[in-house]
Design a protein around this motif. Structure first.
Motif, PDB file in Angstrom:
ATOM      1  N   THR A   1      79.049 -36.645 109.894  1.00  0.00           N
ATOM      2  CA  THR A   1      78.262 -38.227 109.820  1.00  0.00           C
ATOM      3  C   THR A   1      77.415 -37.376 108.161  1.00  0.00           C
ATOM      4  O   THR A   1      77.438 -36.124 107.503  1.00  0.00           O
ATOM      5  CB  THR A   1      77.549 -37.644 110.279  1.00  0.00           C
ATOM      6  OG1 THR A   1      76.464 -36.932 110.852  1.00  0.00           O
ATOM      7  CG2 THR A   1      77.616 -38.371 111.948  1.00  0.00           C
TER       8      THR A   1
ATOM      9  N   ASP B   1      72.655 -46.460 108.632  1.00  0.00           N
ATOM     10  CA  ASP B   1      74.005 -46.390 108.134  1.00  0.00           C
ATOM     11  C   ASP B   1      75.123 -46.769 107.917  1.00  0.00           C
ATOM     12  O   ASP B   1      75.224 -45.989 109.739  1.00  0.00           O
ATOM     13  CB  ASP B   1      73.647 -44.947 107.182  1.00  0.00           C
ATOM     14  CG  ASP B   1      72.349 -44.406 106.399  1.00  0.00           C
ATOM     15  OD1 ASP B   1      71.715 -45.703 106.010  1.00  0.00           O
ATOM     16  OD2 ASP B   1      72.454 -43.095 106.477  1.00  0.00           O
TER      17      ASP B   1
ATOM     18  N   ASN C   1      68.562 -43.168 114.895  1.00  0.00           N
ATOM     19  CA  ASN C   1      69.641 -42.841 113.709  1.00  0.00           C
ATOM     20  C   ASN C   1      70.528 -43.225 113.700  1.00  0.00           C
ATOM     21  O   ASN C   1      71.922 -41.935 115.052  1.00  0.00           O
ATOM     22  CB  ASN C   1      69.051 -41.473 113.053  1.00  0.00           C
ATOM     23  CG  ASN C   1      70.181 -41.479 111.678  1.00  0.00           C
ATOM     24  OD1 ASN C   1      69.570 -41.894 110.815  1.00  0.00           O
ATOM     25  ND2 ASN C   1      69.842 -40.200 111.386  1.00  0.00           N
TER      26      ASN C   1
ATOM     27  N   ARG D   1      76.230 -41.859 115.663  1.00  0.00           N
ATOM     28  CA  ARG D   1      74.582 -42.030 115.925  1.00  0.00           C
ATOM     29  C   ARG D   1      74.307 -40.615 116.830  1.00  0.00           C
ATOM     30  O   ARG D   1      74.449 -40.115 117.715  1.00  0.00           O
ATOM     31  CB  ARG D   1      74.440 -43.611 117.068  1.00  0.00           C
ATOM     32  CG  ARG D   1      72.551 -43.150 117.702  1.00  0.00           C
ATOM     33  CD  ARG D   1      72.560 -44.555 118.737  1.00  0.00           C
ATOM     34  NE  ARG D   1      73.061 -45.267 118.133  1.00  0.00           N
ATOM     35  CZ  ARG D   1      72.154 -46.683 117.822  1.00  0.00           C
ATOM     36  NH1 ARG D   1      71.368 -46.377 117.066  1.00  0.00           N
ATOM     37  NH2 ARG D   1      72.537 -47.751 116.951  1.00  0.00           N
TER      38      ARG D   1
ATOM     39  N   ASP E   1      74.125 -43.101 111.491  1.00  0.00           N
ATOM     40  CA  ASP E   1      74.786 -42.226 109.865  1.00  0.00           C
ATOM     41  C   ASP E   1      76.387 -42.375 110.315  1.00  0.00           C
ATOM     42  O   ASP E   1      77.031 -42.937 110.931  1.00  0.00           O
ATOM     43  CB  ASP E   1      74.433 -40.631 110.141  1.00  0.00           C
ATOM     44  CG  ASP E   1      73.572 -40.642 109.489  1.00  0.00           C
ATOM     45  OD1 ASP E   1      72.122 -40.757 108.956  1.00  0.00           O
ATOM     46  OD2 ASP E   1      72.823 -38.942 110.313  1.00  0.00           O
TER      47      ASP E   1
ATOM     48  N   ASN F   1      73.123 -48.163 102.920  1.00  0.00           N
ATOM     49  CA  ASN F   1      72.003 -47.613 103.638  1.00  0.00           C
ATOM     50  C   ASN F   1      70.805 -48.658 104.393  1.00  0.00           C
ATOM     51  O   ASN F   1      70.352 -49.303 104.188  1.00  0.00           O
ATOM     52  CB  ASN F   1      71.560 -47.189 102.667  1.00  0.00           C
ATOM     53  CG  ASN F   1      70.174 -46.864 102.599  1.00  0.00           C
ATOM     54  OD1 ASN F   1      69.264 -46.781 103.423  1.00  0.00           O
ATOM     55  ND2 ASN F   1      69.379 -45.873 101.637  1.00  0.00           N
TER      56      ASN F   1
ATOM     57  N   PRO G   1      68.093 -45.667 107.815  1.00  0.00           N
ATOM     58  CA  PRO G   1      68.140 -45.149 109.980  1.00  0.00           C
ATOM     59  C   PRO G   1      69.336 -46.148 110.373  1.00  0.00           C
ATOM     60  O   PRO G   1      68.969 -45.632 111.702  1.00  0.00           O
ATOM     61  CB  PRO G   1      66.378 -45.689 110.250  1.00  0.00           C
ATOM     62  CG  PRO G   1      66.417 -47.204 109.767  1.00  0.00           C
ATOM     63  CD  PRO G   1      66.744 -46.241 107.919  1.00  0.00           C
TER      64      PRO G   1
ATOM     65  N   ASN H   1      74.480 -39.406 105.938  1.00  0.00           N
ATOM     66  CA  ASN H   1      73.561 -39.955 105.936  1.00  0.00           C
ATOM     67  C   ASN H   1      73.260 -40.189 104.363  1.00  0.00           C
ATOM     68  O   ASN H   1      73.314 -39.909 103.955  1.00  0.00           O
ATOM     69  CB  ASN H   1      71.605 -38.539 105.846  1.00  0.00           C
ATOM     70  CG  ASN H   1      70.317 -39.520 105.720  1.00  0.00           C
ATOM     71  OD1 ASN H   1      71.026 -40.872 105.394  1.00  0.00           O
ATOM     72  ND2 ASN H   1      69.778 -38.986 106.400  1.00  0.00           N
TER      73      ASN H   1
END
Length: 151
Positions: free
Chosen positions: A99, A107, A74, A69, A76, A127, A105, A101
């Motif tokens: 990380t 993952d 968020n 985080r 990732d 995702n 928000p 992506n």
């Protein structure tokens, strides 16, 4: 042989969770040469981080996967690479972790597998749409990330 673990934890109630790893001997004794006094702790951004799976690479480095985080809103996908003695592998990145992506928000990477030729890893995850109200059609889509094994 040694047993390497991955997961998450915190030292005090006021902390957020961090990715953690321990190494135990075949007798079940903590290996204090692993990481720092027997513990690896990775904190991405002072928010909740965790790991779910690991794979030991042929050169005895250990790849941990999960979620990191970087901000409070968020999450990732997270890949951490440790040396054979549990130190962050700074040839992978300056911190030993990266990380990814995956498009949402929230993952997360849930699993990792090493290819038979030891040249790539497959990382399965989601995702994630998170917990905020979303349209009924929104869902957590599967993600597959293929990476070359870091040299």
């Amino acid at each position: 042989y040694n047993l390497v673990t991955t997961g998450y934890g915190r030292q005090t109630e006021t902390e957020t969770t961090d990715l953690v790893s321990l190494q135990l001997s075949s007798a079940g004794v903590l290996d204090t040469t692993w990481g720092t006094n027997g513990l690896v702790r990775i904190d991405v951004g002072t928010f909740g981080d965790n790991s779910r799976r690991l794979v030991v690479l042929p050169d005895r480095r250990v790849m941990l996967v999960g979620g990191g985080r970087p901000t409070s809103t968020n999450v990732d996908g997270l890949v951490a690479l440790l040396t054979a003695d549990g130190k962050p592998d700074t040839t992978f990145s300056a911190t030993g972790w990266k990380t990814f992506n995956l498009g949402g928000p929230a993952d997360f990477l849930w699993s990792v597998a090493l290819s038979p030729d030891n040249k790539t890893v497959a990382l399965a995850g989601i995702n994630g749409v998170g917990t905020a109200p979303t349209p009924p059609s929104a869902n957590d889509d599967a993600s597959l990330l293929i990476l070359p094994v870091p040299q």
